[in-house]
Scaffold this active site. Structure first.
Site, PDB file in Angstrom:
ATOM      1  CB  THR A 101      -1.727  -7.131   4.354  1.00 24.51           C
ATOM      2  OG1 THR A 101      -2.759  -7.960   3.493  1.00 24.51           O
ATOM      3  CG2 THR A 101      -1.255  -6.163   3.413  1.00 24.51           C
ATOM      4  CE  LYS A 176      -4.316  -7.586   0.282  1.00 21.38           C
ATOM      5  NZ  LYS A 176      -4.504  -8.222   1.523  1.00 21.38           N
ATOM      6  CE  LYS A 244      -2.381  -4.377   8.456  1.00 19.39           C
ATOM      7  NZ  LYS A 244      -2.462  -5.570   7.673  1.00 19.39           N
TER       8      LYS A 244
END
Length: 292
Positions: A101, A176, A244
């Site tokens: 990701t 995502k 993150k």
């Protein structure tokens, strides 16, 4: 169409999910070369027949399909770029599939530079956590040229059951971000519901029997709430990696002039947990925010 007889697959990043994913490729009969910064992480895969290379460069020189599944965008940049990177050392006609990701802009940069070398780059982040990886039931979100997607679809089907082509390079990463935004606020709701049940004197496990199958049902409620109640905070997905992801999503939303109050609140709560030393716990450790 790829097949095990003439395809060598490289897999970089043998973590909580990557290990299981590489194992599925081995079981399907593919020759698999693996690399991670700590060779010991690959011991089980080597015993199953995988081979080891000490650098991404060596894998790029031998494999025609390379999966990457690492932690941060900086790790992705280190693996793909520079004289020792995948792009500089890959063979024309190869396919690079980044399942990390990461930032959509980075996915586009990788695609553009790989294309100049005659290599197809595909961004294909996943959802489903450690359970989805082990059971080969991941949701895979793909951004690439359509033809490249069709060529690698058969190997993606070894890893997931919900594989959706989302569009041009970068589209997989944007999708995502949608996934992580939805999870972030949902995790707050899951934790608050469990804590509420406890404070009301209910049996939270019994409460789950009612609410997991109703309108409140979600993957997190069904899979992570039981872990919370069992005191199991081992990572299916690390808090540090979720932070993150949320940071990337907030940055991307800001570029589009969009406010994301739910996401911002979730990140603040997870930042608090990380500061308390929970960065290597699973995302279900958000439960501890109310318990500490």
């Amino acid at each position: 169409m790829l097949n095990p007889e003439n395809t060598v697959i490289g897999f970089i990043g043998i973590g909580v999910m990557g290990k299981s994913m590489a194992g599925h490729l081995l079981k399907a009969g593919y020759s698999v070369i693996v690399y991670s910064r700590t060779k010991e992480k690959a011991t089980d895969l080597l015993s199953q027949g995988a081979s080891w290379e000490a650098t991404p460069k060596a894998i790029a020189e031998k494999a025609s399909v390379i999966f990457t599944m690492v932690g941060y965008p900086t790790d992705v940049e280190e693996i793909y770029f520079g004289e020792q990177g995948l792009i500089a050392n890959g063979t024309p006609g190869s396919y690079f599939i980044d399942m990390t990701t990461s930032a959509p802009s980075l996915a586009i940069r990788i695609y553009e530079e790989a294309k100049m070398k005659g290599i197809q780059a595909i961004d294909a982040p996943v959802s489903g956590g450690d359970v989805g990886a082990k059971e080969a039931k991941l949701s895979i979100m793909v951004g690439s040229e359509r033809e490249a997607f069709e060529e690698v679809r058969s190997v993606l089907e070894l890893l997931g059951t919900n594989i959706v082509y989302q569009g041009k390079p970068g589209a997989g990463q944007h999708t995502k971000m949608c996934n992580q935004i939805a999870i972030a606020s949902n995790m707050i709701g899951v934790c608050e519901a469990i804590i509420y049940a406890e404070k009301a004197g209910l049996d939270p496990e019994n409460v789950l029997k009612s609410i997991t199958t109703g309108a409140a049902g979600s993957w997190s409620l069904s899979n992570l709430a039981p872990r919370m109640l069992a005191g199991n905070f081992e990572p299916g997905f690390y808090i540090k990696h979720f932070i993150k992801d949320m940071r990337i999503a907030i940055d991307e939303a800001d570029k589009m002039g969009m406010e994301v109050p739910g996401l911002s609140l979730a990140k603040a709560l997870y930042d608090h947990l990380a500061e308390k030393g929970e960065e290597n716990s699973g995302t279900q450790a958000l439960y501890k925010y109310w318990k500490n």
